[in-house]
Design a protein around this motif. Structure first.
Motif, PDB file in Angstrom:
ATOM      1  N   ALA A   1      29.185  40.146   5.793  1.00 49.33           N
ATOM      2  CA  ALA A   1      28.206  39.060   5.907  1.00 49.33           C
ATOM      3  C   ALA A   1      27.918  38.742   7.366  1.00 49.33           C
ATOM      4  CB  ALA A   1      28.705  37.810   5.181  1.00 49.33           C
ATOM      5  N   TYR A   2      26.809  38.049   7.590  1.00 46.13           N
ATOM      6  CA  TYR A   2      26.401  37.604   8.925  1.00 46.13           C
ATOM      7  C   TYR A   2      26.599  36.098   8.984  1.00 46.13           C
ATOM      8  CZ  TYR A   2      23.466  37.263  13.146  1.00 46.13           C
ATOM      9  OH  TYR A   2      22.987  37.048  14.423  1.00 46.13           O
ATOM     10  N   VAL A   3      27.489  35.640   9.860  1.00 47.60           N
ATOM     11  CA  VAL A   3      27.833  34.225   9.956  1.00 47.60           C
ATOM     12  C   VAL A   3      26.831  33.500  10.849  1.00 47.60           C
ATOM     13  CG1 VAL A   3      29.594  32.560  10.663  1.00 47.60           C
ATOM     14  CG2 VAL A   3      30.268  34.718   9.606  1.00 47.60           C
ATOM     15  N   VAL A   4      26.237  32.421  10.335  1.00 49.45           N
ATOM     16  CA  VAL A   4      25.296  31.602  11.092  1.00 49.45           C
ATOM     17  C   VAL A   4      25.727  30.141  10.971  1.00 49.45           C
ATOM     18  CG1 VAL A   4      23.377  33.199  10.757  1.00 49.45           C
ATOM     19  CG2 VAL A   4      23.735  31.339   9.116  1.00 49.45           C
ATOM     20  N   PRO A   5      25.256  29.260  11.870  1.00 48.68           N
ATOM     21  CA  PRO A   5      25.568  27.828  11.735  1.00 48.68           C
ATOM     22  C   PRO A   5      24.823  27.237  10.543  1.00 48.68           C
ATOM     23  CG  PRO A   5      24.827  28.400  13.962  1.00 48.68           C
ATOM     24  CD  PRO A   5      24.491  29.550  13.089  1.00 48.68           C
ATOM     25  N   CYS A   6      25.385  26.190   9.971  1.00 45.88           N
ATOM     26  CA  CYS A   6      24.731  25.594   8.808  1.00 45.88           C
ATOM     27  C   CYS A   6      23.793  24.462   9.190  1.00 45.88           C
ATOM     28  CB  CYS A   6      25.765  25.119   7.800  1.00 45.88           C
ATOM     29  SG  CYS A   6      26.961  23.936   8.443  1.00 45.88           S
ATOM     30  N   GLY A   7      23.877  23.947  10.411  1.00 44.73           N
ATOM     31  CA  GLY A   7      22.983  22.867  10.813  1.00 44.73           C
ATOM     32  C   GLY A   7      21.625  23.375  11.254  1.00 44.73           C
ATOM     33  N   SER A   8      20.613  22.511  11.150  1.00 45.10           N
ATOM     34  CA  SER A   8      19.246  22.809  11.611  1.00 45.10           C
ATOM     35  C   SER A   8      18.725  24.159  11.120  1.00 45.10           C
ATOM     36  CB  SER A   8      19.182  22.769  13.143  1.00 45.10           C
ATOM     37  OG  SER A   8      19.424  21.470  13.615  1.00 45.10           O
ATOM     38  N   PRO A   9      18.668  24.386   9.824  1.00 45.91           N
ATOM     39  CA  PRO A   9      18.151  25.665   9.338  1.00 45.91           C
ATOM     40  C   PRO A   9      16.636  25.760   9.379  1.00 45.91           C
ATOM     41  CG  PRO A   9      18.753  24.276   7.487  1.00 45.91           C
ATOM     42  CD  PRO A   9      19.169  23.534   8.720  1.00 45.91           C
ATOM     43  N   TRP A  10      15.944  24.620   9.425  1.00 51.81           N
ATOM     44  CA  TRP A  10      14.481  24.609   9.503  1.00 51.81           C
ATOM     45  C   TRP A  10      13.834  25.491   8.444  1.00 51.81           C
ATOM     46  CZ3 TRP A  10      12.142  20.897  12.098  1.00 51.81           C
ATOM     47  CH2 TRP A  10      12.860  20.250  13.096  1.00 51.81           C
ATOM     48  N   GLY A  11      14.330  25.374   7.230  1.00 48.14           N
ATOM     49  CA  GLY A  11      13.741  26.120   6.128  1.00 48.14           C
ATOM     50  C   GLY A  11      14.203  27.557   6.039  1.00 48.14           C
ATOM     51  N   GLY A  12      15.055  27.984   6.972  1.00 48.18           N
ATOM     52  CA  GLY A  12      15.537  29.361   6.975  1.00 48.18           C
ATOM     53  C   GLY A  12      17.005  29.406   7.316  1.00 48.18           C
TER      54      GLY A  12
ATOM     55  N   PRO B   1      29.969  25.680   8.968  1.00 50.95           N
ATOM     56  CA  PRO B   1      30.103  24.657  10.006  1.00 50.95           C
ATOM     57  C   PRO B   1      30.836  25.254  11.201  1.00 50.95           C
ATOM     58  CG  PRO B   1      31.627  24.235   8.205  1.00 50.95           C
ATOM     59  CD  PRO B   1      30.768  25.383   7.774  1.00 50.95           C
ATOM     60  N   LEU B   2      30.183  25.289  12.342  1.00 47.34           N
ATOM     61  CA  LEU B   2      30.763  25.872  13.550  1.00 47.34           C
ATOM     62  C   LEU B   2      30.838  24.807  14.624  1.00 47.34           C
ATOM     63  CD1 LEU B   2      28.724  29.194  13.454  1.00 47.34           C
ATOM     64  CD2 LEU B   2      31.171  28.970  13.026  1.00 47.34           C
TER      65      LEU B   2
ATOM     66  N   VAL C   1      23.612  21.893  15.806  1.00 45.25           N
ATOM     67  CA  VAL C   1      22.370  21.156  16.038  1.00 45.25           C
ATOM     68  C   VAL C   1      22.180  20.895  17.533  1.00 45.25           C
ATOM     69  CG1 VAL C   1      22.541  20.054  13.787  1.00 45.25           C
ATOM     70  CG2 VAL C   1      23.493  18.889  15.783  1.00 45.25           C
ATOM     71  N   SER C   2      21.071  20.263  17.913  1.00 48.62           N
ATOM     72  CA  SER C   2      20.850  19.871  19.305  1.00 48.62           C
ATOM     73  C   SER C   2      21.641  18.603  19.606  1.00 48.62           C
ATOM     74  CB  SER C   2      19.362  19.624  19.566  1.00 48.62           C
ATOM     75  OG  SER C   2      18.633  20.825  19.443  1.00 48.62           O
TER      76      SER C   2
ATOM     77  N   ILE D   1      19.684  12.945   6.149  1.00 51.72           N
ATOM     78  CA  ILE D   1      20.835  12.272   6.739  1.00 51.72           C
ATOM     79  C   ILE D   1      22.052  12.529   5.862  1.00 51.72           C
ATOM     80  CG2 ILE D   1      21.832  10.071   7.425  1.00 51.72           C
ATOM     81  CD1 ILE D   1      19.029   8.996   7.749  1.00 51.72           C
ATOM     82  N   CYS D   2      23.128  12.972   6.478  1.00 52.10           N
ATOM     83  CA  CYS D   2      24.381  13.113   5.747  1.00 52.10           C
ATOM     84  C   CYS D   2      25.122  11.789   5.830  1.00 52.10           C
ATOM     85  CB  CYS D   2      25.254  14.214   6.367  1.00 52.10           C
ATOM     86  SG  CYS D   2      24.636  15.863   6.046  1.00 52.10           S
ATOM     87  N   ARG D   3      25.385  11.179   4.693  1.00 51.17           N
ATOM     88  CA  ARG D   3      26.096   9.898   4.708  1.00 51.17           C
ATOM     89  C   ARG D   3      27.608  10.112   4.758  1.00 51.17           C
ATOM     90  NH1 ARG D   3      22.601   5.921   3.924  1.00 51.17           N
ATOM     91  NH2 ARG D   3      20.580   6.407   3.038  1.00 51.17           N
ATOM     92  N   ASP D   4      28.075  11.221   4.225  1.00 51.98           N
ATOM     93  CA  ASP D   4      29.490  11.547   4.313  1.00 51.98           C
ATOM     94  C   ASP D   4      29.610  13.052   4.079  1.00 51.98           C
ATOM     95  OD1 ASP D   4      29.224  11.944   1.543  1.00 51.98           O
ATOM     96  OD2 ASP D   4      29.829   9.883   1.139  1.00 51.98           O
ATOM     97  N   GLY D   5      30.754  13.605   4.429  1.00 56.17           N
ATOM     98  CA  GLY D   5      30.941  15.035   4.253  1.00 56.17           C
ATOM     99  C   GLY D   5      29.842  15.846   4.914  1.00 56.17           C
ATOM    100  N   CYS D   6      29.554  15.513   6.183  1.00 62.13           N
ATOM    101  CA  CYS D   6      28.383  16.088   6.838  1.00 62.13           C
ATOM    102  C   CYS D   6      28.412  17.605   6.848  1.00 62.13           C
ATOM    103  CB  CYS D   6      28.290  15.564   8.265  1.00 62.13           C
ATOM    104  SG  CYS D   6      26.817  16.071   9.123  1.00 62.13           S
ATOM    105  N   ALA D   7      29.542  18.184   7.214  1.00 62.07           N
ATOM    106  CA  ALA D   7      29.608  19.638   7.309  1.00 62.07           C
ATOM    107  C   ALA D   7      29.351  20.295   5.959  1.00 62.07           C
ATOM    108  CB  ALA D   7      30.980  20.063   7.840  1.00 62.07           C
ATOM    109  N   ALA D   8      29.844  19.680   4.900  1.00 62.57           N
ATOM    110  CA  ALA D   8      29.659  20.264   3.575  1.00 62.57           C
ATOM    111  C   ALA D   8      28.207  20.203   3.137  1.00 62.57           C
ATOM    112  CB  ALA D   8      30.531  19.525   2.560  1.00 62.57           C
ATOM    113  N   LYS D   9      27.443  19.254   3.675  1.00 66.79           N
ATOM    114  CA  LYS D   9      26.056  19.076   3.254  1.00 66.79           C
ATOM    115  C   LYS D   9      25.056  19.609   4.263  1.00 66.79           C
ATOM    116  CE  LYS D   9      26.894  14.918   0.501  1.00 66.79           C
ATOM    117  NZ  LYS D   9      26.492  13.509   0.295  1.00 66.79           N
ATOM    118  N   CYS D  10      25.531  20.289   5.284  1.00 62.47           N
ATOM    119  CA  CYS D  10      24.613  20.565   6.385  1.00 62.47           C
ATOM    120  C   CYS D  10      23.556  21.597   6.048  1.00 62.47           C
ATOM    121  CB  CYS D  10      25.368  20.969   7.653  1.00 62.47           C
ATOM    122  SG  CYS D  10      26.178  22.549   7.553  1.00 62.47           S
TER     123      CYS D  10
END
Length: 313
Positions: free
Chosen positions: A92-103, A158-159, A188-189, A217-226
Motif C-alpha cells: 500500500a501507499y501511505v498518505v496523511p488522512c488530513g486535508s484530502p480535498w476530495g481525494g 494519522p501522521l 494539515v496546514s 469539524i472533529c469534535r472528538d477522536g480527531c485522528a479517527a475521523k480525519c
C-alpha cells in the motif's frame, strides 16, 4: 534524499528570483486539471517526477535498488518520526488522512520502491487520467485516481506532522491548525498562533466571501475521523485564516519547543547574509544534483525578512 520545490518560505520559484521555463501545455491534457494556475500544477508534477528519475538514475549508477521510498515536503513540522517500516503494509501507499480535498492528501507518501515510484509519476499520469475521461481535478483528486488506475491501494493514516505556512487562505474549506495541537498532527496546514474559537457554522464574513473554512469539524477522536475533511477539533480552535503569522509568533513557537528548536530559531534570527551564503555553498557541494537558485539569491530573499516574517509573502 531528494529535495524539490521552492523553499516555500522564500518563494524561490517566484519570477523575481528564478524564472522557470514554461511547460508546453499542448503536450499534456491540461483539461484534466482544475487549478487556478495550470503552469504551477504542471511544474509541481514535473518536479515530483524528477525525483523519481533521480532515484532510478542513482540506483543504476551505484548498482542497487532502494527498498522503501519516502516522499515529504521541506516545510513540514514533525512532532514525532514517521511510522516504522515494519508497521506498514508493503503493498500500500501511505498518505496523511488530513486535508484530502476530495481525494488523497499529497503532502507525504511512503511505500516500497515500485509502488512509490509509480505514485511519484505525477506528470506522465495525466495522459492516463485523460484516457479515463477524467477532468477538472485538483492535485489530491488526481493522485487518488492515479493510484486507482495503477492498481495501488492508498492507506490514509494519522501522521505526526503539519505543513507550516505564512499564507493567508481565503477559499473554501481551508483552515490552519495551531502548531503542536492534536489537530495539526494529521498533515494539515498549521502555524504558531493564539487559537480562536472554531465556530460550528461559517461566520458572516466567511459566508459573504463564500469561504466556509470550517466545513468539517472533529469534535472528538480527531485522528479517527480525519478522512471526513479538515480535522480541526473544537477543543483546539484554529488560527485566524485572514492573517499571516501574528506578532509575537516566536514566543508562541517557543512554548513547548525543544532545546534544538530554540537553538535553531535563535540561530536563524542572527544569521547574516555572508554566513548564509557560505553555508548554502557548503550544502551545494554535498549535493549530487543541484538545480535551484544561487546561494546569493536564496540568502538575499532571507535578508529581506524582518523579525522572521518575509515582506514578500
Amino acid at each position: 534524499m531528494c529535495l524539490i520545490g521552492g523553499a516555500r518560505h522564500f518563494e524561490l520559484t517566484a519570477a523575481s528570483l528564478k524564472r522557470q521555463a514554461r511547460i508546453n501545455e499542448t503536450h499534456f491534457p491540461t483539461h484534466v486539471l482544475a487549478v487556478p494556475s495550470v503552469q504551477g500544477q504542471l511544474h509541481q508534477f514535473f518536479k515530483i517526477e524528477q525525483c523519481a528519475a533521480a532515484i532510478t538514475s542513482f540506483e543504476r549508477k551505484h548498482g542497487f535498488k532502494y527498498v522503501w521510498i519516502l516522499w515529504t515536503r521541506l516545510d513540514t513540522y514533525w512532532t514525532a518520526p514517521p511510522p516504522p517500516l515494519h508497521s506498514l503494509n508493503p503493498t500500500a501507499y501511505v498518505v496523511p488522512c488530513g486535508s484530502p480535498w476530495g481525494g488523497l492528501n499529497d503532502r507525504f507518501g511512503m511505500a516500497c520502491r515500485d509502488i512509490a515510484l509509480g505514485a511519484l509519476k505525477r506528470l506522465s499520469s495525466l495522459q492516463q487520467l485523460a484516457q479515463a475521461n477524467l477532468s477538472r481535478l485538483n492535485g489530491e483528486k488526481a493522485l487518488q485516481h492515479q493510484l486507482r488506475l495503477q492498481g495501488i491501494t492508498a492507506t490514509p493514516s494519522p501522521l505526526p506532522f503539519c505543513v507550516l505556512s505564512f499564507r493567508r487562505k481565503l477559499f473554501n474549506g481551508y483552515v490552519f491548525a495551531p502548531l503542536r495541537s492534536a489537530s495539526a498532527a494529521v498533515g494539515v496546514s498549521c502555524r504558531p498562533c493564539h487559537p480562536m474559537p472554531a465556530p460550528v457554522r461559517a461566520s458572516r464574513k466567511e459566508q459573504a466571501t463564500g469561504n466556509r473554512t470550517m466545513g468539517h469539524i472533529c469534535r472528538d477522536g480527531c485522528a479517527a475521523k480525519c478522512m471526513t475533511g479538515n480535522p480541526i477539533r473544537t477543543s483546539d480552535g484554529r488560527c485566524n485564516p485572514w492573517r499571516g503569522y501574528e506578532p509575537g509568533w516566536q514566543q508562541i513557537f517557543l512554548k513547548g519547543a525543544s532545546d534544538e528548536e530554540r537553538d535553531t530559531l535563535e540561530y536563524a534570527s542572527q544569521l547574516i547574509r555572508k554566513r548564509c551564503e557560505e553555508e548554502w555553498e557548503r550544502w551545494r557541494k554535498t549535493a549530487l544534483v543541484w538545480d535551484c537558485p544561487s546561494a546569493r539569491d536564496i540568502c538575499g530573499a532571507a535578508s529581506a525578512c524582518t523579525k522572521g516574517i518575509c515582506k514578500m509573502l
